[in-house]
Design a protein around this motif. Structure first.
Motif, PDB file in Angstrom:
ATOM      1  N   VAL A   8       0.711  -1.298  -0.009  1.00  0.00           N
ATOM      2  CA  VAL A   8       0.115  -0.083  -0.111  1.00  0.00           C
ATOM      3  C   VAL A   8       1.016   1.076   0.122  1.00  0.00           C
ATOM      4  O   VAL A   8       1.793   1.114   0.707  1.00  0.00           O
ATOM      5  N   GLU A   9       0.745   2.040  -1.011  1.00  0.00           N
ATOM      6  CA  GLU A   9       1.351   3.295  -0.873  1.00  0.00           C
ATOM      7  C   GLU A   9       0.476   4.547  -0.804  1.00  0.00           C
ATOM      8  O   GLU A   9      -0.681   4.771  -1.542  1.00  0.00           O
ATOM      9  N   LEU A  10       1.003   5.690  -0.321  1.00  0.00           N
ATOM     10  CA  LEU A  10       0.302   6.927  -0.206  1.00  0.00           C
ATOM     11  C   LEU A  10       0.710   7.905  -1.545  1.00  0.00           C
ATOM     12  O   LEU A  10       1.662   7.743  -1.913  1.00  0.00           O
ATOM     13  N   THR A  11      -0.296   8.154  -2.337  1.00  0.00           N
ATOM     14  CA  THR A  11      -0.075   8.872  -3.645  1.00  0.00           C
ATOM     15  C   THR A  11      -0.510  10.377  -3.338  1.00  0.00           C
ATOM     16  O   THR A  11      -1.167  10.496  -2.402  1.00  0.00           O
ATOM     17  N   TYR A  15      -4.547   6.514  -2.185  1.00  0.00           N
ATOM     18  CA  TYR A  15      -3.852   5.359  -1.975  1.00  0.00           C
ATOM     19  C   TYR A  15      -3.951   4.469  -3.114  1.00  0.00           C
ATOM     20  O   TYR A  15      -4.681   4.607  -4.008  1.00  0.00           O
ATOM     21  N   SER A  16      -2.709   3.869  -3.184  1.00  0.00           N
ATOM     22  CA  SER A  16      -2.691   2.431  -4.181  1.00  0.00           C
ATOM     23  C   SER A  16      -2.341   1.247  -3.538  1.00  0.00           C
ATOM     24  O   SER A  16      -1.470   1.331  -2.493  1.00  0.00           O
ATOM     25  N   ALA A  17      -2.505   0.150  -4.168  1.00  0.00           N
ATOM     26  CA  ALA A  17      -2.305  -1.087  -3.560  1.00  0.00           C
ATOM     27  C   ALA A  17      -1.963  -1.937  -4.831  1.00  0.00           C
ATOM     28  O   ALA A  17      -2.808  -2.082  -5.599  1.00  0.00           O
ATOM     29  N   TYR A  18      -1.128  -2.916  -4.767  1.00  0.00           N
ATOM     30  CA  TYR A  18      -0.874  -3.881  -5.655  1.00  0.00           C
ATOM     31  C   TYR A  18      -0.206  -5.042  -4.848  1.00  0.00           C
ATOM     32  O   TYR A  18       0.320  -5.136  -3.754  1.00  0.00           O
ATOM     33  N   LYS A  32      -9.326   6.839  -2.833  1.00  0.00           N
ATOM     34  CA  LYS A  32      -9.049   8.263  -2.117  1.00  0.00           C
ATOM     35  C   LYS A  32      -9.052   7.948  -0.524  1.00  0.00           C
ATOM     36  O   LYS A  32      -8.335   8.854   0.065  1.00  0.00           O
ATOM     37  N   SER A  33      -9.539   6.955  -0.067  1.00  0.00           N
ATOM     38  CA  SER A  33      -9.350   6.679   1.282  1.00  0.00           C
ATOM     39  C   SER A  33      -9.122   5.069   1.574  1.00  0.00           C
ATOM     40  O   SER A  33      -9.229   4.340   0.684  1.00  0.00           O
ATOM     41  N   GLU A  35     -10.608   3.137   3.635  1.00  0.00           N
ATOM     42  CA  GLU A  35     -11.765   2.245   3.637  1.00  0.00           C
ATOM     43  C   GLU A  35     -11.965   1.944   2.001  1.00  0.00           C
ATOM     44  O   GLU A  35     -12.581   0.549   1.801  1.00  0.00           O
ATOM     45  N   GLN A  36     -12.224   2.747   1.432  1.00  0.00           N
ATOM     46  CA  GLN A  36     -12.446   2.500  -0.148  1.00  0.00           C
ATOM     47  C   GLN A  36     -11.365   1.627  -0.779  1.00  0.00           C
ATOM     48  O   GLN A  36     -11.654   0.855  -1.539  1.00  0.00           O
ATOM     49  N   LEU A  37      -9.942   1.859  -0.381  1.00  0.00           N
ATOM     50  CA  LEU A  37      -9.100   0.963  -0.935  1.00  0.00           C
ATOM     51  C   LEU A  37      -9.384  -0.461  -0.325  1.00  0.00           C
ATOM     52  O   LEU A  37      -8.969  -1.546  -1.397  1.00  0.00           O
ATOM     53  N   ARG A  38      -9.704  -0.704   0.775  1.00  0.00           N
ATOM     54  CA  ARG A  38      -9.927  -2.190   1.226  1.00  0.00           C
ATOM     55  C   ARG A  38     -11.115  -2.803   0.315  1.00  0.00           C
ATOM     56  O   ARG A  38     -11.189  -3.726  -0.034  1.00  0.00           O
ATOM     57  N   THR A  39     -12.314  -1.694   0.013  1.00  0.00           N
ATOM     58  CA  THR A  39     -13.259  -2.507  -0.494  1.00  0.00           C
ATOM     59  C   THR A  39     -12.972  -2.551  -2.115  1.00  0.00           C
ATOM     60  O   THR A  39     -13.168  -3.832  -2.650  1.00  0.00           O
TER      61      THR A  39
END
Length: 62
Positions: A8-11, A15-18, A32-33, A35-39
């Motif tokens: 997970v990286e802060l942009t 946020y971005s995750a791969y 953008k958050s 919680e949304q990244l987890r979803t």
């Protein structure tokens, strides 16, 4: 059950995750958050696993 480690990286826009093993599990997303990244990770991971005949993961596992 499989374990996929996500980076997970802060942009500048959120946020971005791969997946760390992206060549094995090509799953990634942005949001953008957290919680949304987890979803988004849940949906992206389940789409990939479904396409490869694996079982789905639930939100507590992300």
């Amino acid at each position: 059950m499989i374990t996929i480690l996500f980076i997970v990286e802060l942009t500048t826009t959120g946020y971005s995750a791969y997946a760390k093993d992206f060549d094995i599990y090509p799953v990634g997303t942005t949001a953008k958050s957290m919680e949304q990244l987890r979803t988004n990770l849940l949906h992206a991971t389940n789409l990939y696993l479904q396409d490869h005949g694996e079982g789905a993961v639930k939100k507590p596992n992300i």
